[in-house]
Design an enzyme around this catalytic site. Structure first.
Site, short mmCIF file in Angstrom:
data_model
loop_
_atom_site.label_atom_id
_atom_site.label_comp_id
_atom_site.label_asym_id
_atom_site.label_seq_id
_atom_site.Cartn_x
_atom_site.Cartn_y
_atom_site.Cartn_z
N ASP A 142 0.82 -1.21 0.00
CA ASP A 142 0.00 0.00 0.00
C ASP A 142 0.85 1.26 0.00
OD1 ASP A 142 -2.00 1.87 0.30
OD2 ASP A 142 -2.36 1.41 2.42
N ASP A 169 -2.10 5.64 -5.15
CA ASP A 169 -2.36 4.81 -3.97
C ASP A 169 -2.72 3.40 -4.40
OD1 ASP A 169 -3.04 3.71 -1.58
OD2 ASP A 169 -4.64 5.13 -1.10
#
EC number: 3.4.23.-
Length: 265
Positions: A35, A176
């Protein structure tokens, strides 16, 4: 690149991409989402997933962390992955991948996310380089404007070929890998969803209790990949999640503080 490490990723219905890591000595295996929108490493203990046993590792104290031994929620219970490994900056918290950075092993990493859920290869994360098999042409690099997320400035948002003018005063965005959709200011996302025919103006509203809507099943409708989010702290902000990162091979260059995009192949 020579000296790079490749992590194969699994595509879970275009909603998340995860791969395998090992923690401790000898390594205990976990599947995690890599992430770029966070910096922490989460490895929850759950009967449905792998469980980290600290006493089974001879290097248990080499990395500072918090271990939760009891959790009342079931956030990861029905997920195919065990946890999350953050790849953002230490402004949030010191991420695990900074160990690789401080040892001079990794200055950049890159993502390729496969949109075809039927293919065995779900995606690829390369630590230390990039895979030329998964992009076309040269990357366009933009400077990181704030070392919190992998954040950069954008000059305009177009719907079709027409400028919205919304970002004339300036907008910020960050790539992201841990977000499924593409989030942006409500004013623009509403226009985008209207342009692609996604609306709820003609629908009736029917109330449901939690017992009625919490179930496991296959989706039967198309859902817009754009979701509205109005950030008050950072101003107009776009979160370029997997919806954006699938068509664009993305490079995160810590050594030069750049983010690069090229057409994915």
């Amino acid at each position: 690149d020579s000296g790079s490490a490749v992590v194969a990723l699994t595509n879970d219905r275009d909603t998340s991409y995860f791969g395998e890591i090992g923690i401790g000595t000898p390594p205990q295996k976990f599947t995690v989402i890599f992430d770029t929108g966070s910096s922490v490493l989460w490895v929850p203990s759950s009967k449905a997933h792998s469980m980290y046993e600290s006493s089974g590792s001879s290097t248990y104290k080499e990395q500072d962390f918090i271990e939760a031994t009891d959790e009342t929620d079931n956030v990861f219970l029905h997920r195919l992955f065990d946890g999350i490994l953050g790849l953002s900056f230490q402004t949030i918290s010191v991420p695990v991948w900074y160990n690789m950075l401080n040892q001079g092993l990794v200055k950049r990493f890159s993502f390729w996310l496969n949109r075809n859920v039927d293919e065995e290869e779900g995606g690829e994360l390369v630590f230390g380089g990039l895979d030329p098999n998964h992009f076309r042409g040269d990357h366009t690099y933009v400077p990181v404007t704030y070392q919190y997320y992998w954040q950069f400035g954008i000059g305009d948002v177009l719907i079709g070929d027409k400028s919205t003018g919304f970002c004339a005063p300036g907008c910020q965005a960050f790539a992201d890998s841990g977000t499924s959709l593409l989030s942006g200011p409500t004013a623009i996302v509403t226009q985008i969803n209207h342009a692609i025919g996604a609306n709820s103006e003609e629908l009736n509203v029917f109330g449901l209790t939690p017992e009625q809507y919490i179930l496991k099943g296959e989706a039967t409708q198309c859902i817009s990949g754009f979701t509205a989010m109005d950030a008050t702290l950072l101003g107009p902000l776009w979160i370029l999640g997997d919806v954006f990162m699938r068509p664009y091979h993305t490079v995160f260059d810590y050594g030069n503080l750049l983010v690069g995009f090229a057409e994915a192949a």
